[in-house]
Design an enzyme around this catalytic site. Structure first.
Site, PDB file in Angstrom:
ATOM      1  N   THR A  18      -2.355  11.414   1.237  1.00  0.00           N
ATOM      2  CA  THR A  18      -3.782  11.605   1.501  1.00  0.00           C
ATOM      3  C   THR A  18      -4.253  13.022   1.158  1.00  0.00           C
ATOM      4  O   THR A  18      -5.276  13.179   0.479  1.00  0.00           O
ATOM      5  CB  THR A  18      -4.098  11.245   2.967  1.00  0.00           C
ATOM      6  OG1 THR A  18      -3.735   9.880   3.163  1.00  0.00           O
ATOM      7  CG2 THR A  18      -5.566  11.417   3.297  1.00  0.00           C
ATOM      8  N   LYS A  72      -4.728   7.301  16.972  1.00  0.00           N
ATOM      9  CA  LYS A  72      -5.967   6.618  16.574  1.00  0.00           C
ATOM     10  C   LYS A  72      -6.773   6.076  17.756  1.00  0.00           C
ATOM     11  O   LYS A  72      -7.989   5.984  17.676  1.00  0.00           O
ATOM     12  CB  LYS A  72      -5.650   5.469  15.610  1.00  0.00           C
ATOM     13  CG  LYS A  72      -5.296   5.931  14.211  1.00  0.00           C
ATOM     14  CD  LYS A  72      -5.133   4.749  13.285  1.00  0.00           C
ATOM     15  CE  LYS A  72      -4.637   5.208  11.929  1.00  0.00           C
ATOM     16  NZ  LYS A  72      -4.491   4.109  10.977  1.00  0.00           N
ATOM     17  N   GLY A 135      -1.931  -1.754  14.020  1.00  0.00           N
ATOM     18  CA  GLY A 135      -3.018  -0.862  13.612  1.00  0.00           C
ATOM     19  C   GLY A 135      -3.644  -1.270  12.285  1.00  0.00           C
ATOM     20  O   GLY A 135      -4.864  -1.438  12.183  1.00  0.00           O
ATOM     21  N   GLY A 250      -0.697  -2.408  -1.626  1.00  0.00           N
ATOM     22  CA  GLY A 250      -1.108  -1.556  -0.507  1.00  0.00           C
ATOM     23  C   GLY A 250      -1.729  -0.239  -0.931  1.00  0.00           C
ATOM     24  O   GLY A 250      -2.429   0.407  -0.151  1.00  0.00           O
TER      25      GLY A 250
HETATM   26  P1  NAD Z   1       2.222  -1.565  13.709  1.00  0.00           P
HETATM   27  O1  NAD Z   1       3.592  -1.317  14.212  1.00  0.00           O
HETATM   28  O2  NAD Z   1       1.025  -1.075  14.480  1.00  0.00           O
HETATM   29  O3  NAD Z   1       2.013  -3.162  13.536  1.00  0.00           O
HETATM   30  C1  NAD Z   1       2.919  -4.000  12.874  1.00  0.00           C
HETATM   31  C2  NAD Z   1       2.816  -5.397  13.490  1.00  0.00           C
HETATM   32  O4  NAD Z   1       3.622  -6.295  12.718  1.00  0.00           O
HETATM   33  C3  NAD Z   1       3.324  -5.478  14.942  1.00  0.00           C
HETATM   34  O5  NAD Z   1       2.312  -6.068  15.744  1.00  0.00           O
HETATM   35  C4  NAD Z   1       4.589  -6.355  14.834  1.00  0.00           C
HETATM   36  O6  NAD Z   1       4.772  -7.155  15.989  1.00  0.00           O
HETATM   37  C5  NAD Z   1       4.265  -7.186  13.612  1.00  0.00           C
HETATM   38  N1  NAD Z   1       5.440  -7.764  12.946  1.00  0.00           N
HETATM   39  C6  NAD Z   1       6.598  -7.133  12.614  1.00  0.00           C
HETATM   40  N2  NAD Z   1       7.411  -7.994  11.967  1.00  0.00           N
HETATM   41  C7  NAD Z   1       6.741  -9.170  11.862  1.00  0.00           C
HETATM   42  C8  NAD Z   1       7.047 -10.431  11.271  1.00  0.00           C
HETATM   43  N3  NAD Z   1       8.216 -10.657  10.660  1.00  0.00           N
HETATM   44  N4  NAD Z   1       6.123 -11.417  11.345  1.00  0.00           N
HETATM   45  C9  NAD Z   1       4.957 -11.218  11.986  1.00  0.00           C
HETATM   46  N5  NAD Z   1       4.604 -10.046  12.562  1.00  0.00           N
HETATM   47  C10 NAD Z   1       5.493  -9.041  12.495  1.00  0.00           C
HETATM   48  O7  NAD Z   1       2.198  -1.014  12.229  1.00  0.00           O
HETATM   49  P2  NAD Z   1       0.896  -0.659  11.366  1.00  0.00           P
HETATM   50  O8  NAD Z   1       0.464   0.727  11.650  1.00  0.00           O
HETATM   51  O9  NAD Z   1      -0.095  -1.758  11.519  1.00  0.00           O
HETATM   52  O10 NAD Z   1       1.499  -0.639   9.886  1.00  0.00           O
HETATM   53  C11 NAD Z   1       1.960  -1.826   9.236  1.00  0.00           C
HETATM   54  C12 NAD Z   1       2.272  -1.480   7.785  1.00  0.00           C
HETATM   55  O11 NAD Z   1       1.049  -1.178   7.102  1.00  0.00           O
HETATM   56  C13 NAD Z   1       3.158  -0.236   7.623  1.00  0.00           C
HETATM   57  O12 NAD Z   1       4.085  -0.481   6.590  1.00  0.00           O
HETATM   58  C14 NAD Z   1       2.202   0.854   7.208  1.00  0.00           C
HETATM   59  O13 NAD Z   1       2.811   1.806   6.382  1.00  0.00           O
HETATM   60  C15 NAD Z   1       1.170   0.053   6.424  1.00  0.00           C
HETATM   61  N6  NAD Z   1      -0.142   0.688   6.389  1.00  0.00           N
HETATM   62  C16 NAD Z   1      -0.764   0.783   5.194  1.00  0.00           C
HETATM   63  C17 NAD Z   1      -2.024   1.336   5.111  1.00  0.00           C
HETATM   64  C18 NAD Z   1      -2.681   1.437   3.771  1.00  0.00           C
HETATM   65  O14 NAD Z   1      -3.654   2.172   3.650  1.00  0.00           O
HETATM   66  N7  NAD Z   1      -2.219   0.710   2.782  1.00  0.00           N
HETATM   67  C19 NAD Z   1      -2.669   1.806   6.252  1.00  0.00           C
HETATM   68  C20 NAD Z   1      -2.019   1.689   7.476  1.00  0.00           C
HETATM   69  C21 NAD Z   1      -0.734   1.126   7.534  1.00  0.00           C
END
Ligand code: NAD
Length: 299
Positions: A18, A72, A135, A250
């Site tokens: 970022t 956040k 998130g 992503g």
């Molecule tokens: P988080 O830990 O808040 O949420 C992940 C969720 O996935 C949890 O609720 C968990 O229970 C669920 N989960 C895990 N394994 C699973 C499965 N096999 N089936 C169903 N649900 C499952 O994480 P987050 O902050 O939401 O981030 C998730 C991903 O998104 C990360 O890899 C992060 O790097 C990516 N991300 C990308 C961006 C972007 O701009 N592209 C922004 C934020 C996060």
């Protein structure tokens, strides 16, 4: 030229791209733009120090701070006003300092909207299956509902998280959405008739070979989106491309988020394709914000 100083507050920020995206686009927009990492791990701080960090950034003349995990939600009570999107999602990832007031925005949601509009055009009236209700998943689900999807199925290994997210979803005026929590065991069957599917779980990150779902279960002509962008070509993205589906990786959400934040911070119009090109260039060169020195100080 006035100095535009911006920061990112959160933990584990060293690989973030970022700051690099903001500074590169800020320069092209003709600004003297500096983006500092305020990494809790490096500063020896925790989320409990957020009130002090925010006050110091404000006092030191920061124009804005992006806020990420684990701050956040914690930042919300420290603000004077919230953009309606941030209110709906209950999370803020951008704080603008304006005339002594702190205003919170959620540009993750806008970032995903920008990614979908750029990669897929309209998804209004579609049926989408989303994996992950954390998130990123929260911002993505709100974005999809805002874009007018007809049906959204949310699957999460933690059913309570999916239920809590679905309970907050509100369709725009004059539209409706059929939002449901889907059991992991039912997902395969539902994918067979969906228009698109999104991964918002961390599966596929770094060297993780797993995929949240098998894209081949989707009908021909469907689309796949992945929130994960380390690496850009996740196993899911690779499999979906190989099977001929339309794919939004992503990186587009990350770039869309930066573009939306830059718009709020500068009042100028960043160029999405230019920021994407800078982003993929940084990834290809293996550059990260943590490589820079002398950019991590506050107070
Ligand atoms: P988080 O830990 O808040 O949420 C992940 C969720 O996935 C949890 O609720 C968990 O229970 C669920 N989960 C895990 N394994 C699973 C499965 N096999 N089936 C169903 N649900 C499952 O994480 P987050 O902050 O939401 O981030 C998730 C991903 O998104 C990360 O890899 C992060 O790097 C990516 N991300 C990308 C961006 C972007 O701009 N592209 C922004 C934020 C996060």
């Amino acid at each position: 030229m006035p100095h535009t100083l911006v920061g990112l507050i959160g933990a584990g920020l060293q690989r973030s791209l970022t700051p690099l995206m903001h500074e590169a686009e800020g320069r092209v927009l003709g600004l003297d733009y500096e983006y500092r990492l305020l990494d809790l791990d490096v500063l020896g701080r925790t989320a409990a120090d957020l009130p002090e960090l925010l006050a110091t950034a404000e006092a030191e003349g920061y124009r804005a701070v992006n806020v990420t995990h684990p701050c956040k939600q914690a930042v919300v009570p420290l603000l004077d006003a919230l953009d309606p999107r941030a209110v709906r999602i209950g999370a803020v990832n951008l704080v603008l300092f304006r005339d002594g007031r702190r205003i919170g925005y959620n540009t993750d949601e806008t970032g995903f909207r920008i990614a979908v509009e750029r990669g897929l055009g309209s998804v209004a009236g579609q049926h989408v299956v989303q994996f992950g209700a954390g998130g990123a998943g929260s911002a993505i689900a709100h974005a999809l509902v805002g874009l007018g999807v007809r049906r959204l199925d949310v699957v999460d290994a933690d059913v309570g998280r999916a239920e809590a997210l679905v309970a907050t979803l509100e369709p725009p005026p004059d539209s409706s959405v059929d939002a449901r929590v889907l059991a992991m065991t039912d997902a395969d069957e539902v994918l067979a008739t969906a228009d698109g599917a999104v991964n918002a779980t961390p599966l596929g990150m770094n060297d993780d070979p797993r995929q949240a779902f098998d894209p081949a279960l989707l009908p021909r002509g469907a689309w796949v989106s992945d929130a994960v962008y380390f690496p850009l070509e996740t196993p899911l993205v690779r499999a979906a491309r190989a099977a001929g589906y339309r794919v939004v990786d992503g990186g587009w959400m990350a770039v869309g988020q930066a573009v939306a934040s830059l718009r709020h911070i500068t009042g100028l119009e960043p160029d999405l394709d230019r920021v994407r090109a800078a982003f993929t260039g940084f990834l290809a060169e293996g550059r990260t914000a943590g490589d820079r020195t002398g950019r991590e100080a506050i107070g």
